[in-house]
Design an enzyme around this catalytic site. Structure first.
Site, PDB file in Angstrom:
ATOM      1  N   GLY A 151      -7.943 -15.319   0.966  1.00  0.00           N
ATOM      2  CA  GLY A 151      -6.631 -14.957   1.510  1.00  0.00           C
ATOM      3  C   GLY A 151      -6.434 -13.463   1.455  1.00  0.00           C
ATOM      4  N   ASN A 184     -14.862  -4.514   4.233  1.00  0.00           N
ATOM      5  CA  ASN A 184     -14.249  -5.843   4.072  1.00  0.00           C
ATOM      6  C   ASN A 184     -15.110  -6.937   4.696  1.00  0.00           C
ATOM      7  OD1 ASN A 184     -12.140  -4.845   2.655  1.00  0.00           O
ATOM      8  ND2 ASN A 184     -10.736  -4.726   4.372  1.00  0.00           N
ATOM      9  N   CYS A 232      -6.770  -8.338   3.641  1.00  0.00           N
ATOM     10  CA  CYS A 232      -7.953  -7.550   4.016  1.00  0.00           C
ATOM     11  C   CYS A 232      -9.145  -8.421   4.412  1.00  0.00           C
ATOM     12  CB  CYS A 232      -8.338  -6.637   2.854  1.00  0.00           C
ATOM     13  SG  CYS A 232      -7.166  -5.309   2.591  1.00  0.00           S
ATOM     14  N   THR A 248      -1.181  -4.288   9.872  1.00  0.00           N
ATOM     15  CA  THR A 248      -2.073  -4.448  11.025  1.00  0.00           C
ATOM     16  C   THR A 248      -2.682  -5.846  10.965  1.00  0.00           C
ATOM     17  OG1 THR A 248      -3.735  -3.242   9.742  1.00  0.00           O
ATOM     18  CG2 THR A 248      -2.680  -2.049  11.537  1.00  0.00           C
ATOM     19  N   ARG A 285      -8.509   1.456  -0.036  1.00  0.00           N
ATOM     20  CA  ARG A 285      -9.445   0.457  -0.580  1.00  0.00           C
ATOM     21  C   ARG A 285      -8.892  -0.312  -1.770  1.00  0.00           C
ATOM     22  NH1 ARG A 285     -14.427   4.678  -0.606  1.00  0.00           N
ATOM     23  NH2 ARG A 285     -15.556   3.901   1.194  1.00  0.00           N
ATOM     24  N   HIS A 340     -32.658 -12.580 -10.705  1.00  0.00           N
ATOM     25  CA  HIS A 340     -33.622 -11.825  -9.895  1.00  0.00           C
ATOM     26  C   HIS A 340     -33.088 -10.390  -9.771  1.00  0.00           C
ATOM     27  CE1 HIS A 340     -35.558 -10.325  -6.280  1.00  0.00           C
ATOM     28  NE2 HIS A 340     -36.400 -11.358  -6.269  1.00  0.00           N
ATOM     29  N   LYS A 378     -14.059   1.239   6.886  1.00  0.00           N
ATOM     30  CA  LYS A 378     -13.092   0.361   6.204  1.00  0.00           C
ATOM     31  C   LYS A 378     -13.294  -1.103   6.625  1.00  0.00           C
ATOM     32  CE  LYS A 378      -9.558  -1.471   4.273  1.00  0.00           C
ATOM     33  NZ  LYS A 378      -9.527  -1.766   2.856  1.00  0.00           N
ATOM     34  N   ILE A 397       0.822  -1.213   0.000  1.00  0.00           N
ATOM     35  CA  ILE A 397       0.000   0.000   0.000  1.00  0.00           C
ATOM     36  C   ILE A 397       0.856   1.264   0.000  1.00  0.00           C
ATOM     37  CG2 ILE A 397      -1.678   1.327   1.387  1.00  0.00           C
ATOM     38  CD1 ILE A 397      -2.824  -1.133  -0.127  1.00  0.00           C
TER      39      ILE A 397
END
Ligand SMILES: NC(=O)c1ccc[n+]([C@@H]2O[C@H](COP(=O)([O-])OP(=O)(O)OC[C@H]3O[C@@H](n4cnc5c(N)ncnc54)[C@H](O)[C@@H]3O)[C@@H](O)[C@H]2O)c1
Length: 403
Positions: free
Chosen positions: A249, A202, A252, A80, A146, A236, A198, A10
Site C-alpha cells: 500500500g 520505487n 509510493c 500525484t 525518498r 548466498h 525516483k 511530505i
C-alpha cells in the site's frame, strides 16, 4: 523565504525541518481545516519525532496559511496519484498548484517540485503551463523525496537526495537550501534524470516485493516453507530476497511504477506483471482465510478478524491499504462480516471496526495479522487460544498459518 505548497505527509515535515534549521518558511495548503489545525498548534498525522520538530519550527516562526506567497523559492509537494484506467501519472494537482503559484511568483523565482512525477512530466506538462502564462522567466527544479513514513525525521536528515535542474547554478542554489538540514550526499543532475530515478527506485522495490510474493504463491501451492527458503537463499553472498506480504500500500511503491507502465506499455512487461502480482495479494489472503476456515470447519465469518488497517507498521496512513483492498474484495464477492481493528485508526473507516484490542480479540476465533504494529508483537500472548493467519511472519506459535 520559502513557500512550501502542500502540507501533507511530505510537505509538512519538509517545511518544519527547513524552519527548524533557520529558513523562514510559510506553509500553504488549500485545505483550510488542515491549516486551521496547524495554526491551533496541532500536527495532522502521527509520525515519530514530528511533534518535537513542530514545536521547534513554531519557535522559529513558521506560519501556515491558505494563501500563496510572493517569494523567490517555492517547494511544491502536492499529490500525484495515477489514472486508474491509463495508469499514467495524474499531474493535475501539480499543474493546478503551479498555476496558483505563478500568479504571485516574482520574476526569476524558482519552483521546486518535490511531488513524484514520471519522466518527462516537467517538459511535457509543466513547461507548457509556464509558456501559456508567459512565465518562461521561472526556474524549474525537481527534488523528489525518498523518506519513509515511520522514520521520516531521521531520513529527512540522513538520506541522500537528487536535485534535477536545467542549469547547475540554480541546481546548486537549491542543493544549498536542502543542505541546511540534509547530511546525506546531494546529487545535482538534469530534470528528466531526477524524475526517472525516483520512479525507478520505487519500481525496484515493487518488482523485488513481487518476486517474494510470487515465491510465497509457489510455496503455498506445493507445500513448501517460503520463509525458510528465503532465509537459506539469502545466505548466498549475492542473493537478497525480500519478504512476502499481504499486499503493498502507501503512496509510493503501489503507485509510482504504474507511471512507467502507463507511459511505456510495450516495454514494461516485468513491471506490469509485478504490480499485478502485488495487487493480487489481498485476494490471495482472502482465499487463505477461506481455506483455513474449511480445514478447521469454522462456519461463522463474523468470528474472523483482520489485525491492522494501515499500509505499514506503526503509522496511521491507510492509503492503498491492503486490508481495505481485502475488505473491498470480500464485498465484491458479496461477503460481509470480517471484523477489523487497528490501534492507529480511531476514526471509522470500515464496517465492523473495533477500537480496543481486547474487545476485538474477544469477538473472534481466527485472527489475521495484516500489519506488524509493535502493539501486536508486544501482545502476542493474547493470541494463544486463537487460530492465527500470520501474513507478516512475526508469530512463533507452532500451529500458526502463513500466506
Ligand atoms: N507519503 C509518502 O510516503 C511519500 C514519499 C515520497 C514521495 N511522496 C510524494 O510526495 C507527494 C506528496 O505526497 P503526500 O503523501 O505528502 O500527499 P498528501 O496527500 O499527504 O499531501 C498533499 C497536500 O497537498 C495539498 N494540496 C493539494 N493541491 C494543492 C494546491 N493546489 N495548493 C495547495 N495545497 C494543495 C493537499 O490539501 C494535501 O494536504 C506525492 O507526489 C507523493 O507521491 C510521498
Amino acid at each position: 523565504m520559502v513557500n512550501v505548497i502542500g502540507l501533507g505527509y511530505i510537505g509538512l515535515p519538509t517545511a518544519l525541518m527547513l524552519s527548524s534549521n533557520g529558513v523562514k518558511i510559510i506553509g500553504t495548503d488549500c485545505n483550510k481545516e488542515l491549516v486551521d489545525t496547524l495554526n491551533a498548534g496541532k500536527t495532522t498525522f502521527f509520525e515519530k519525532g514530528l511533534d518535537e520538530l513542530f514545536q521547534k519550527a513554531l519557535l522559529s516562526g513558521i506560519e501556515f496559511t491558505t494563501e500563496y506567497q510572493k517569494t523567490d523559492v517555492y517547494i511544491v509537494s502536492v499529490p500525484t496519484p495515477y489514472d486508474k484506467f491509463s495508469k499514467k501519472v495524474d499531474a493535475s494537482y501539480v499543474i493546478s498548484a503551479m498555476q496558483d503559484v505563478i500568479r504571485v511568483a516574482p520574476n526569476g523565482s524558482t519552483i521546486v517540485i518535490e511531488s513524484t512525477i514520471s519522466p518527462g512530466t516537467i517538459n511535457k506538462r509543466i513547461r507548457p503551463v509556464l509558456k501559456d502564462l508567459g512565465r518562461t522567466d521561472i526556474n524549474l527544479v525537481h527534488a523528489p523525496e525518498r523518506i519513509i513514513p515511520g522514520n521520516m525525521v531521521y531520513e529527512l536528515i540522513n538520506n541522500n537526495r537528487t536535485i534535477g535542474a536545467d542549469d547547475k547554478v540554480v541546481g546548486n542554489r537549491i542543493k544549498n537550501l536542502y543542505a541546511k538540514f540534509c547530511k546525506g550526499e546531494i546529487v545535482v543532475t538534469d530534470i528528466k534524470t531526477a524524475e526517472m530515478t525516483k520512479v525507478v527506485e520505487n519500481t525496484f522495490r515493487a518488482v523485488n516485493i513481487a518476486f517474494a510474493n510470487e515465491l510465497a504463491k509457489i510455496c503455498r501451492h506445493d507445500d513448501m516453507n517460503v520463509y525458510e527458503i528465503i532465509r537459506i537463499c539469502n545466505m548466498h553472498p549475492r542473493v537478497n530476497i525480500l519478504q512476502p506480504g499481504p499486499g503493498v500500500g502507501g503512496h509510493c511503491i503501489s503507485v509510482d511504477p504504474w507511471f512507467l507502465v502507463g507511459d511505456y506499455p510495450s516495454l514494461t512487461r516485468v513491471i506490469g506483471e509485478s504490480m499485478k502480482t502485488n495487487d493480487s495479494m489481498p485476494e490471495f489472503v482472502l482465499n487463505r482465510i477461506f481455506e483455513i476456515m474449511e480445514e478447521r470447519e469454522m462456519k461463522d465469518i463474523t468470528r474472523v478478524g483482520l489485525y491492522g488497517l494501515t499500509y505499514k507498521e506503526n503509522v496511521d496512513d491507510i492509503r492503498e491499504s491492503p486490508t481495505l483492498q481485502l475488505l473491498e474484495c470480500q464485498k465484491r464477492h458479496l461477503g460481509i462480516g470480517l471484523k477489523v481493528y487497528d490501534p492507529f485508526i480511531t476514526k471509522s473507516v470500515a464496517d465492523n471496526q473495533y477500537y480496543n484490542l481486547d474487545e476485538f480479540l474477544d469477538s473472534i476465533d481466527l485472527v489475521v495479522i495484516m500489519v506488524k504494529h509493535d502493539e501486536i508483537i508486544e501482545n502476542m500472548g493474547k493470541l494463544r487460544n486463537k487460530v492465527v493467519l500470520d501474513c507478516q511472519n512475526i508469530c512463533s506459535f507452532t500451529d500458526v498459518y502463513h500466506i
